[in-house]
Design an enzyme around this catalytic site. Structure first.
Site, PDB file in Angstrom:
ATOM      1  N   GLN A  35     -97.710 -62.819 -31.289  1.00 21.66           N
ATOM      2  CA  GLN A  35     -98.465 -62.065 -32.140  1.00 21.66           C
ATOM      3  C   GLN A  35     -99.485 -61.001 -31.665  1.00 21.66           C
ATOM      4  OE1 GLN A  35     -97.929 -62.263 -35.239  1.00 21.66           O
ATOM      5  NE2 GLN A  35     -96.806 -64.476 -35.426  1.00 21.66           N
TER       6      GLN A  35
ATOM      7  N   ASP B 201     -98.530 -66.657 -24.496  1.00 24.68           N
ATOM      8  CA  ASP B 201     -97.383 -66.314 -25.520  1.00 24.68           C
ATOM      9  C   ASP B 201     -97.882 -65.142 -26.219  1.00 24.68           C
ATOM     10  OD1 ASP B 201     -95.995 -66.366 -27.850  1.00 24.68           O
ATOM     11  OD2 ASP B 201     -96.632 -68.182 -28.568  1.00 24.68           O
TER      12      ASP B 201
ATOM     13  N   HIS C 115     -98.455 -72.200 -31.613  1.00 30.28           N
ATOM     14  CA  HIS C 115     -97.303 -72.198 -32.492  1.00 30.28           C
ATOM     15  C   HIS C 115     -96.537 -73.295 -31.843  1.00 30.28           C
ATOM     16  CE1 HIS C 115     -93.331 -70.976 -33.886  1.00 30.28           C
ATOM     17  NE2 HIS C 115     -93.814 -70.203 -34.926  1.00 30.28           N
TER      18      HIS C 115
ATOM     19  N   LYS D 221     -90.381 -59.063 -34.245  1.00 35.02           N
ATOM     20  CA  LYS D 221     -91.858 -59.296 -34.695  1.00 35.02           C
ATOM     21  C   LYS D 221     -92.427 -58.011 -34.418  1.00 35.02           C
ATOM     22  CE  LYS D 221     -93.063 -64.183 -34.162  1.00 35.02           C
ATOM     23  NZ  LYS D 221     -93.116 -64.905 -35.607  1.00 35.02           N
TER      24      LYS D 221
ATOM     25  N   CYS E 106     -95.620 -73.240 -38.853  1.00 40.78           N
ATOM     26  CA  CYS E 106     -95.410 -73.807 -37.421  1.00 40.78           C
ATOM     27  C   CYS E 106     -96.610 -74.126 -36.514  1.00 40.78           C
ATOM     28  CB  CYS E 106     -94.351 -73.108 -36.797  1.00 40.78           C
ATOM     29  SG  CYS E 106     -92.918 -72.654 -37.571  1.00 40.78           S
TER      30      CYS E 106
END
Ligand code: PLP
Length: 412
Positions: free
Chosen positions: A206, A203, A126, A229, A369
């Site tokens: 997600q 990261d 991202h 999220k 993104c």
């Protein structure tokens, strides 16, 4: 993963759905990769905070401020336990995953990355886990290298090793791609990065909402994720960092609360994690995030993963029967982690999303993104459906019905 009967699934669907006031059945929400809806318990926790406990935390010596401080630090403890960090000092509240990643690039990066060093990321990042490193490398004269995965998004151990060399000082990688849905083997890659003398930034934007993420097991040095999220509010995010690294990093933002002592000549810094939390913090957001994490834990990742995989299988199996639909990444639903990104021959992604909207199905169109990944996949933009723990078979059926009518409505 525990599979359940159809009746049990329907009962579970109802039990979950009734906790989300916004999900009243008038629309189908499949844009969970962008943000998730909030259960009543999160709204209640924030309402309770603002009606019973609100004051500027960590500053006042009066009862209400002490309560606000306790609420904030309890929330930090909930986050610590959720990702199994060793200590609460390792949990820094930020605004979102983007800010967490920028914090590492600005502080660790500017202090420890030098000219001639190399940072390795992947082409599937991202922009939030790409641009901070691009900027850092430009500023420092360091090299930025992109790992290119196989066509289905896989990065093998062998491929990863081939990117390691003595100049590599930092690796930053998403655990789950927000476009391909593919999961990277963070545990293995972090180990190899460490053997090579590099720090590893993961990261988790997600992954943390969809699977058990244990920072001690992964042994990543940093982990970022966003509250919104994972069924929490917007405006609160998390940076996990190993204590010894956070200790030696300079502060990110300067101002109130992050100091120990200030003179006209300079300042010394507060202890962890406050050194990285300048200014008045987002206490209500932290409280909401903690309620969201307790909610997720009450359902459990065993059920969440099974539910999301069940629906991904249902969705992909039907989509794969349509020759004009092309799914990005693997053909195997198990490798998608609830994210199905696709194109439709002859229909622009924005038209697809608009037509889905006319059927009251919310999906995402655009570059997500991740423009360099779009280029790598030879497509300027795509459409993405992404699952959350409250999605049901009916939602997937609405999606499939809209998909099947799409080309007809476009005049094919
Ligand atoms: N990383 C990944 C993989 C994402 O999907 C996103 C958002 O979609 C982010 C980082 C940035 O999250 P936020 O916008 O909440 O900072």
């Amino acid at each position: 993963m525990t599979e359940i009967t159809r009746e049990e699934r329907q009962r579970e669907d109802q039990a979950i759905l009734q906790q989300f006031p916004i999900l009243d059945g008038s629309f189908t929400y499949l844009d969970n990769g962008a943000t998730t809806q909030k259960p009543q318990c999160v709204l209640d926790a924030m309402m309770h905070y603002y009606t019973k406990e609100n004051a500027n935390p960590m500053r006042g010596l009066y009862d209400l401020s002490i309560k606000a401080t306790e609420a904030y630090e309890d929330a930090r403890e909930t986050v610590r336990a959720f990702i199994n960090a060793r200590a609460h000092e390792e949990i820094v509240f930020t605004r979102n995953a983007t800010e967490s990643l920028n914090l590492v690039a600005y502080t660790y990066g500017r202090a420890f990355i030098k000219e001639g060093d190399e940072i390795v990321i992947t082409i599937m990042e991202h922009h939030s886990n790409m641009l901070p490193w691009q900027q850092l490398c430009k500023e420092k004269g360091a090299k930025l290298t992109y790992i290119l995965p196989e066509a289905d998004g896989t990065i093998t151990e062998e491929m990863f090793r081939s990117y390691m060399n003595p100049n590599v000082k930092l690796v930053a990688m998403t655990q789950v791609s927000n476009v391909l849905g593919v999961k990277n083997d963070i545990k293995t890659f972090a180990r190899i990065a460490h053997e090579n003398g590099a720090v590893f930034v993961c990261d988790g934007a997600q992954s943390v909402p969809h699977m058990k993420v244990d920072v001690q097991e992964l042994d990543c040095d940093f982990l970022s994720f966003s509250g919104h999220k994972i069924y929490g509010p917007m405006g609160i995010g998390v940076l996990y960092g190993k204590r010894d690294l956070l200790d030696k990093m300079p502060p990110f933002l300067f101002g109130g609360e992050m100091i120990e002592y200030v003179t006209t000549e300079g300042a010394t810094w507060n202890e962890l994690p406050h050194k990285f939390e300048a200014g008045t913090v987002n206490d209500g957001g932290a409280v909401g995030l903690a309620a969201a994490l307790r909610f997720v834990s009450s359902i459990g990742f065993d059920r969440i993963e099974e539910r999301e995989l069940h629906l991904t299988k249902m969705m992909m199996t039907e989509m794969q029967k349509l020759p004009y639909v092309h799914i990005l990444g693997s053909t195997d639903p198990e490798k998608h982690h609830g994210i199905v990104t696709f194109t439709v021959d002859g229909v622009h992604p924005h038209d697809i999303a608009a037509i889905f909207d006319s059927h009251k199905v919310d999906i995402r169109a655009g570059h997500h993104c991740a423009q360099p990944l779009m280029k790598f996949c030879h497509t300027p933009s795509t459409v993405r459906a992404s699952m959350g723990l409250y999605n049901t078979e009916e939602d997937v059926q609405h999606f499939l019905d809209a998909l099947k009518k799409l080309r007809e409505e476009m005049g094919y």
